[in-house]
Design a protein around this motif. Structure first.
Motif, PDB file in Angstrom:
ATOM      1  N   SER A  59      48.612  43.275  28.216  1.00  0.00           N
ATOM      2  CA  SER A  59      47.441  42.945  28.757  1.00  0.00           C
ATOM      3  C   SER A  59      46.767  41.657  28.046  1.00  0.00           C
ATOM      4  CB  SER A  59      46.423  43.825  28.705  1.00  0.00           C
ATOM      5  OG  SER A  59      44.836  43.440  29.253  1.00  0.00           O
ATOM      6  N   ALA A  60      46.528  40.765  28.867  1.00  0.00           N
ATOM      7  CA  ALA A  60      46.141  39.465  28.397  1.00  0.00           C
ATOM      8  C   ALA A  60      44.871  39.506  27.951  1.00  0.00           C
ATOM      9  CB  ALA A  60      46.003  38.311  29.324  1.00  0.00           C
ATOM     10  N   SER A  61      43.905  40.514  28.330  1.00  0.00           N
ATOM     11  CA  SER A  61      42.549  40.614  27.822  1.00  0.00           C
ATOM     12  C   SER A  61      42.448  41.345  26.435  1.00  0.00           C
ATOM     13  CB  SER A  61      41.674  41.633  28.868  1.00  0.00           C
ATOM     14  OG  SER A  61      42.431  42.748  28.918  1.00  0.00           O
ATOM     15  N   GLY A  62      43.679  42.083  26.112  1.00  0.00           N
ATOM     16  CA  GLY A  62      43.742  42.701  24.716  1.00  0.00           C
ATOM     17  C   GLY A  62      43.341  44.214  24.800  1.00  0.00           C
ATOM     18  N   ASN A  63      42.960  44.515  26.188  1.00  0.00           N
ATOM     19  CA  ASN A  63      42.591  46.047  26.235  1.00  0.00           C
ATOM     20  C   ASN A  63      44.058  46.721  26.314  1.00  0.00           C
ATOM     21  OD1 ASN A  63      39.924  45.416  26.749  1.00  0.00           O
ATOM     22  ND2 ASN A  63      40.024  45.092  28.915  1.00  0.00           N
ATOM     23  N   GLU A 123      46.418  32.334  39.794  1.00  0.00           N
ATOM     24  CA  GLU A 123      47.807  33.128  39.381  1.00  0.00           C
ATOM     25  C   GLU A 123      48.109  34.106  40.871  1.00  0.00           C
ATOM     26  OE1 GLU A 123      49.724  35.533  35.913  1.00  0.00           O
ATOM     27  OE2 GLU A 123      47.664  34.502  35.515  1.00  0.00           O
ATOM     28  N   LEU A 124      46.771  34.603  41.196  1.00  0.00           N
ATOM     29  CA  LEU A 124      47.268  35.485  42.423  1.00  0.00           C
ATOM     30  C   LEU A 124      47.525  34.771  43.721  1.00  0.00           C
ATOM     31  CD1 LEU A 124      44.601  38.089  41.735  1.00  0.00           C
ATOM     32  CD2 LEU A 124      46.935  38.665  41.614  1.00  0.00           C
ATOM     33  N   THR A 125      46.690  33.718  43.849  1.00  0.00           N
ATOM     34  CA  THR A 125      46.911  32.645  44.975  1.00  0.00           C
ATOM     35  C   THR A 125      48.209  32.156  45.089  1.00  0.00           C
ATOM     36  OG1 THR A 125      44.633  32.008  44.758  1.00  0.00           O
ATOM     37  CG2 THR A 125      46.055  30.707  46.201  1.00  0.00           C
ATOM     38  N   ALA A 126      49.010  31.901  43.990  1.00  0.00           N
ATOM     39  CA  ALA A 126      50.260  31.269  43.682  1.00  0.00           C
ATOM     40  C   ALA A 126      51.269  32.389  44.208  1.00  0.00           C
ATOM     41  CB  ALA A 126      50.571  30.865  42.382  1.00  0.00           C
ATOM     42  N   ILE A 127      51.081  33.787  43.938  1.00  0.00           N
ATOM     43  CA  ILE A 127      51.839  34.932  44.111  1.00  0.00           C
ATOM     44  C   ILE A 127      51.651  34.911  45.895  1.00  0.00           C
ATOM     45  CG2 ILE A 127      51.931  37.396  44.183  1.00  0.00           C
ATOM     46  CD1 ILE A 127      51.128  37.179  41.337  1.00  0.00           C
ATOM     47  N   MET A 128      50.441  35.060  46.475  1.00  0.00           N
ATOM     48  CA  MET A 128      50.477  35.111  47.942  1.00  0.00           C
ATOM     49  C   MET A 128      51.367  33.960  48.616  1.00  0.00           C
ATOM     50  SD  MET A 128      48.778  37.549  48.413  1.00  0.00           S
ATOM     51  CE  MET A 128      48.170  38.001  50.029  1.00  0.00           C
ATOM     52  N   ASN A 129      51.040  32.792  48.236  1.00  0.00           N
ATOM     53  CA  ASN A 129      51.807  31.601  48.455  1.00  0.00           C
ATOM     54  C   ASN A 129      53.424  31.610  48.438  1.00  0.00           C
ATOM     55  OD1 ASN A 129      49.581  30.440  49.792  1.00  0.00           O
ATOM     56  ND2 ASN A 129      48.962  29.695  47.977  1.00  0.00           N
ATOM     57  N   LEU A 389      44.452  44.107  38.512  1.00  0.00           N
ATOM     58  CA  LEU A 389      45.016  42.816  39.059  1.00  0.00           C
ATOM     59  C   LEU A 389      46.041  42.262  37.881  1.00  0.00           C
ATOM     60  CD1 LEU A 389      41.760  41.501  40.795  1.00  0.00           C
ATOM     61  CD2 LEU A 389      43.933  42.263  41.772  1.00  0.00           C
ATOM     62  N   GLU A 390      45.670  42.512  36.721  1.00  0.00           N
ATOM     63  CA  GLU A 390      46.682  42.134  35.682  1.00  0.00           C
ATOM     64  C   GLU A 390      48.207  42.766  35.980  1.00  0.00           C
ATOM     65  OE1 GLU A 390      45.621  41.035  31.330  1.00  0.00           O
ATOM     66  OE2 GLU A 390      44.521  42.809  31.776  1.00  0.00           O
ATOM     67  N   VAL A 391      47.925  44.147  36.460  1.00  0.00           N
ATOM     68  CA  VAL A 391      49.183  44.833  36.646  1.00  0.00           C
ATOM     69  C   VAL A 391      49.986  44.330  38.006  1.00  0.00           C
ATOM     70  CG1 VAL A 391      50.006  47.176  37.420  1.00  0.00           C
ATOM     71  CG2 VAL A 391      48.257  46.974  35.609  1.00  0.00           C
ATOM     72  N   VAL A 392      49.115  43.924  38.730  1.00  0.00           N
ATOM     73  CA  VAL A 392      49.704  42.847  40.097  1.00  0.00           C
ATOM     74  C   VAL A 392      50.398  42.040  39.682  1.00  0.00           C
ATOM     75  CG1 VAL A 392      49.161  41.878  42.152  1.00  0.00           C
ATOM     76  CG2 VAL A 392      47.932  44.248  41.584  1.00  0.00           C
ATOM     77  N   LYS A 393      49.896  41.313  38.686  1.00  0.00           N
ATOM     78  CA  LYS A 393      50.463  39.992  38.137  1.00  0.00           C
ATOM     79  C   LYS A 393      51.806  40.059  37.416  1.00  0.00           C
ATOM     80  CE  LYS A 393      45.883  37.986  37.461  1.00  0.00           C
ATOM     81  NZ  LYS A 393      44.937  37.219  36.693  1.00  0.00           N
ATOM     82  N   TRP A 394      51.442  41.334  36.562  1.00  0.00           N
ATOM     83  CA  TRP A 394      52.775  41.471  35.869  1.00  0.00           C
ATOM     84  C   TRP A 394      54.026  41.994  36.827  1.00  0.00           C
ATOM     85  CZ3 TRP A 394      54.511  46.665  36.116  1.00  0.00           C
ATOM     86  CH2 TRP A 394      55.572  46.786  35.206  1.00  0.00           C
ATOM     87  N   TRP A 395      53.581  42.718  37.873  1.00  0.00           N
ATOM     88  CA  TRP A 395      54.764  43.216  38.726  1.00  0.00           C
ATOM     89  C   TRP A 395      55.125  42.461  39.513  1.00  0.00           C
ATOM     90  CZ3 TRP A 395      57.911  47.056  38.831  1.00  0.00           C
ATOM     91  CH2 TRP A 395      58.367  47.372  40.086  1.00  0.00           C
TER      92      TRP A 395
END
Lengths: 491, 311
Positions: A59-63, A123-129, A389-395
């Motif tokens: 996790s980028a947030s450190g959580n 990052e999510l916008t880039a994924i969508m594109n 959403l972090e999980v989405v980005k990772w996946w």
């Protein structure tokens, strides 16, 4: 004296603990334990997701983010998810969902609209594109937007709401026995009978239309003891198979392909309320397409005559060496190559699904998309949403997607599929990539289950010879018109 | 008795709610209370709640506030041709299956009322099907009927040369469901009938033999009167159970081909959990409940008659 000494010691200890706490506090205050429970069908693509998450997610947030999968068997997946959502137990923070359920659970207020979150996050916008338009159309948009609309309007498209991301994009491809299709004796007999080449290589299968597929069906129908390849058939053997099952959507997925390839249409939810069902669903073109679908059932194993040739049954019959070829989902490919489950694990190859040859000689392979998106639920706290959403980005990171593709999954990212290495990761990847451009989807409206169940029932009657294609489509058109008028979706 | 009164007095004298609660006259109701609470929470409350829902326009899929619509859903259900078609299918399956269970169960009971070698072991084997789970029986028969590698198809192919798809036609599918249900529940009928048969006094048969009564006459005048109320019990009990048939049908055919084997139980399930027409499914479920209550009343009447006969 003794008491004052003890008091002093306690005082020093308290100060030390307090100081220590203050020093540690900034780091610990930000770190939280977040557990995301995801409803997931119990099969390899979701099992891999969990294993890979435990291996590589940071996790980028450190959580401290944990992903807990609630694995549910496929046959009861919809009922279990629906029961959980409607009961209000708020058990899931993420859900792997069939694309058809979007309308039902968006309207019910369970799936979160992610449009603003995606807009805010580059990052999510880039994924969508980077996602294939067919996947965004089917897996993400509600009210549904067509693949062409998504192609013409990159994210964020006007008047469009986005909900899901691909967990596992799936298409159907041809599984075939290369020991039979590349056998010289069989090739010679096929040439003699049909004046055609028996497809052997991937390139040969790119030229297979429904006429050739029907010929393959006729050619490989054998009785026990008949010559087959270089040996004899140890049991009755059948030429072809595709979905013809009453359960869930197990004939609709294949019938839709025939309808679209012939130039017909299903009720078009993107053109509400003008789009009609009557006259469209039972059009002359659709009847011809459905008759075409029905005409090849005779070359399939007899289970097709019972309306129980679902995706698992045809996969199993292929794996047990009862059919020469089958058209099935890529997601069911892995067990075919496993010696523990398949008698043809070392004899199988994969090609694109057949299609209808057009007047200009090209083949139309339009098909109904499979696979599943994953979504977030509406009751999550902002912290859980951020973690999800972090999980989405990772996946959807290219590295994760490549690993997924190498382990039997598929990627929806065009950049990953464009990698020359991608085709060789698994034997069906090339076919899947080719098929993806042809994908469309069935309806996403909340009434989908009623429409689907009635349609499956009527298709099943036609498959089992109780009614004609025309009667089946007339009944479906009447029911859809009435149901959709009642729901205010047709005027 | 005296000591318990002393203890109670001591408790009372100590005073407080606990003492009052544990007083001897309240201990009985107190012991029954947990069962009553569970019964109310798990049975009576959901029953009343779902009955109330059948008068509202409500879908569990949506979070809308339910609208009161009175008897609209009862009217819709009663006038829905699909519902009547499903009732018809259910009636065909119920009557065929119960008849088959009755005939097979009766014949088995006649067989097992006699003494023969290995009787006990065979009796245990015959009773096994009704102890299996419905899901297991459904899966077993699905594989049994499977036309490509199933046993039935293989056996037929030995004679005809062609594979046999029993579940491919509406009639075949109904026969398939009836066979599975009858296979499972005939032993139950057998047990009831067997209980009647062993209760027939031996001297009646001995007297009939002296009178040179034929086998049919013996059955008509001695055996049948003793077992007829038990047979009626079996018929009613099996009718009520088969009327609610769901598991075997859902696994074996899922109501197909088309809707040929879709029973009313399967249809209620579809309405409630696939279409999420919660109120409509509740209304239909209460109509089914009404039918089952009528059948149960007949069942209880038969039980009472049997009790009077035994007395």
């Amino acid at each position: 004296m003794k008491r004052s000494w003890e008091g002093w010691l306690y005082g020093v200890s308290l100060v030390a603990v307090a100081a220590g706490s203050l020093m540690l506090a900034p780091g610990q205050a930000n770190a939280a334990d977040i557990t995301i429970t995801m409803a997931a069908p119990d099969w390899p693509p979701t099992r891999f997701m969990k294993e890979e998450f435990d291996r590589s997610f940071k996790s980028a947030s450190g959580n401290n983010v944990k992903l807990e999968m609630d694995y549910i068997p496929w046959p009861s997946f919809y009922e279990r998810v629906a029961a959980s959502l409607t009961s209000g137990e708020q058990k899931y923070q993420m859900i792997v969902t069939d694309s058809q359920w979007l309308g039902s659970f968006v309207d019910g207020g369970y799936y979160k609209d992610l449009t603003e979150e995606i807009k805010k996050d580059p990052e999510l916008t880039a994924i969508m594109n980077d996602l294939h338009p067919a996947l965004i159309s089917a897996y993400s948009t509600y009210p549904n937007k067509s693949p062409q609309f998504i192609k013409d309007n990159p994210f964020p498209a006007p008047d469009t709401h986005y909900y899901g991301f691909p967990q596992f994009p799936d298409t159907y491809v041809t599984f075939y026995r290369k020991d039979l299709f590349c056998n010289e004796t069989e090739a010679k007999k096929f040439q003699e009978s049909f004046n055609q080449k028996l497809p052997c290589t991937y390139e040969d299968w790119q030229d297979v239309d429904w006429t050739t597929y029907e010929n393959i069906g006729k050619h490989f129908m054998r009785k026990k003891g008949d010559p087959l390849g270089d040996g004899v058939a140890d049991d009755d053997f059948f030429g072809i198979s595709y979905q013809a099952g009453k359960s869930y959507d197990f004939s609709t997925m294949q019938v839709n392909a025939f309808i679209w390839q012939h130039g017909g249409e299903i009720w078009d939810e993107t053109r509400q309320p003008e789009a009609q069902a009557e006259g469209v669903v039972n059009s002359e073109t659709n009847v011809k397409a459905f008759e075409h679908y029905l005409s090849m059932l005779q070359y399939m194993p007899p289970v097709a005559r019972t309306g129980q040739a679902d995706i698992f049954v045809i996969q199993d019959l292929y794996m047990q060496g009862k059919t020469a070829t089958t058209i099935d989902w890529v997601g069911l490919g892995e067990p075919v190559l496993d010696p523990k489950t398949s008698r043809v694990h070392d004899k199988s190859a994969f090609g694109p699904a057949p299609g209808l040859r057009k007047e200009d000689g090209t083949i139309d392979r339009t098909g109904n998309i499979g696979g599943q998106p994953f979504v977030l639920t509406t009751w999550n706290s902002p912290e859980v949403d951020a973690a999800a959403l972090e999980v989405v980005k990772w996946w959807l990171k290219p590295e994760t997607q490549k690993k997924f593709a190498a382990n039997g999954g598929q990627s929806g990212l065009m950049s990953v599929m464009a990698d020359p290495e991608y085709d060789s990761l698994r034997p069906w990847n090339r076919a899947h990539k080719e098929m993806l451009d042809w994908q469309r989807d069935v309806w996403h409206v909340p009434e989908f289950f009623e429409l689907l169940t009635q349609q499956q029932e009527e298709f099943d009657k036609a498959i089992t010879g109780q009614i004609t294609a025309q009667e089946a489509l007339d009944s479906i058109a009447r029911f859809q018109q009435q149901t959709l008028e009642d729901a205010g979706r047709i005027e | 008795m005296a000591s318990s009164a002393v203890v109670a007095h001591e408790i009372r004298s100590e005073g407080g709610f606990l003492a009052w609660l544990l007083a001897p006259q309240r201990r009985g109701p107190l012991l029954v209370a947990p069962a009553l609470i569970v019964l109310f929470l798990m049975n009576i409350f959901p029953l009343l709640w779902s009955f109330g829902l059948s008068f509202y326009n409500y879908s569990a899929k949506k979070r809308d506030v339910p609208d009161f619509v009175g008897l609209r859903f009862f009217e819709r259900v009663i006038t829905d041709p699909t519902v009547w078609e499903r009732f018809k299918t259910t009636a065909i399956i119920v009557s065929s299956s119960v008849l088959a269970q009755l005939v097979i169960g009766f014949l088995l009971a006649l067989l097992f009322s006699k003494q023969f070698p290995l009787r006990r072991i065979l009796l245990m084997l015959v009773l096994t099907p009704m102890m299996l789970s419905l899901v297991a029986v459904g899966v077993f028969f699905k594989l049994f009927y499977e036309p490509t590698f199933g046993l039935v198809s293989q056996a037929v192919a030995m004679f005809t040369g062609d594979r046999f798809a029993l579940l491919g036609t509406p009639t075949g599918a109904i026969i398939g469901v009836v066979i599975a249900d009858a296979w499972m529940w005939s032993p139950f009928v057998m047990l009831l009938v067997l209980a009647g048969l062993v209760s027939v006094p031996k001297y009646l048969y001995e007297a009939a033999e002296i009178d040179r009564a034929s086998a049919w006459r013996r059955f008509q005048t001695i055996t049948f009167p003793y077992i007829k109320s038990l047979l009626l019990l079996a018929v009613l009990f099996r009718t009520i159970e088969t009327f609610k048939l769901f598991d075997v049908v859902y696994i074996l055919t899922e109501g197909g081909p088309g809707s040929a084997t879709e029973t009313i139980g399967v249809y209620v399930y579809r309405l409630a959990f696939q279409y999420f027409r919660t109120s409509q499914s509740a209304a239909l479920a209460y109509i089914i409940l009404f039918v089952v209550i009528v059948l149960t009343s007949l069942y209880l009447y038969a039980v009472n008659r049997r009790a009077q006969e035994v007395d």
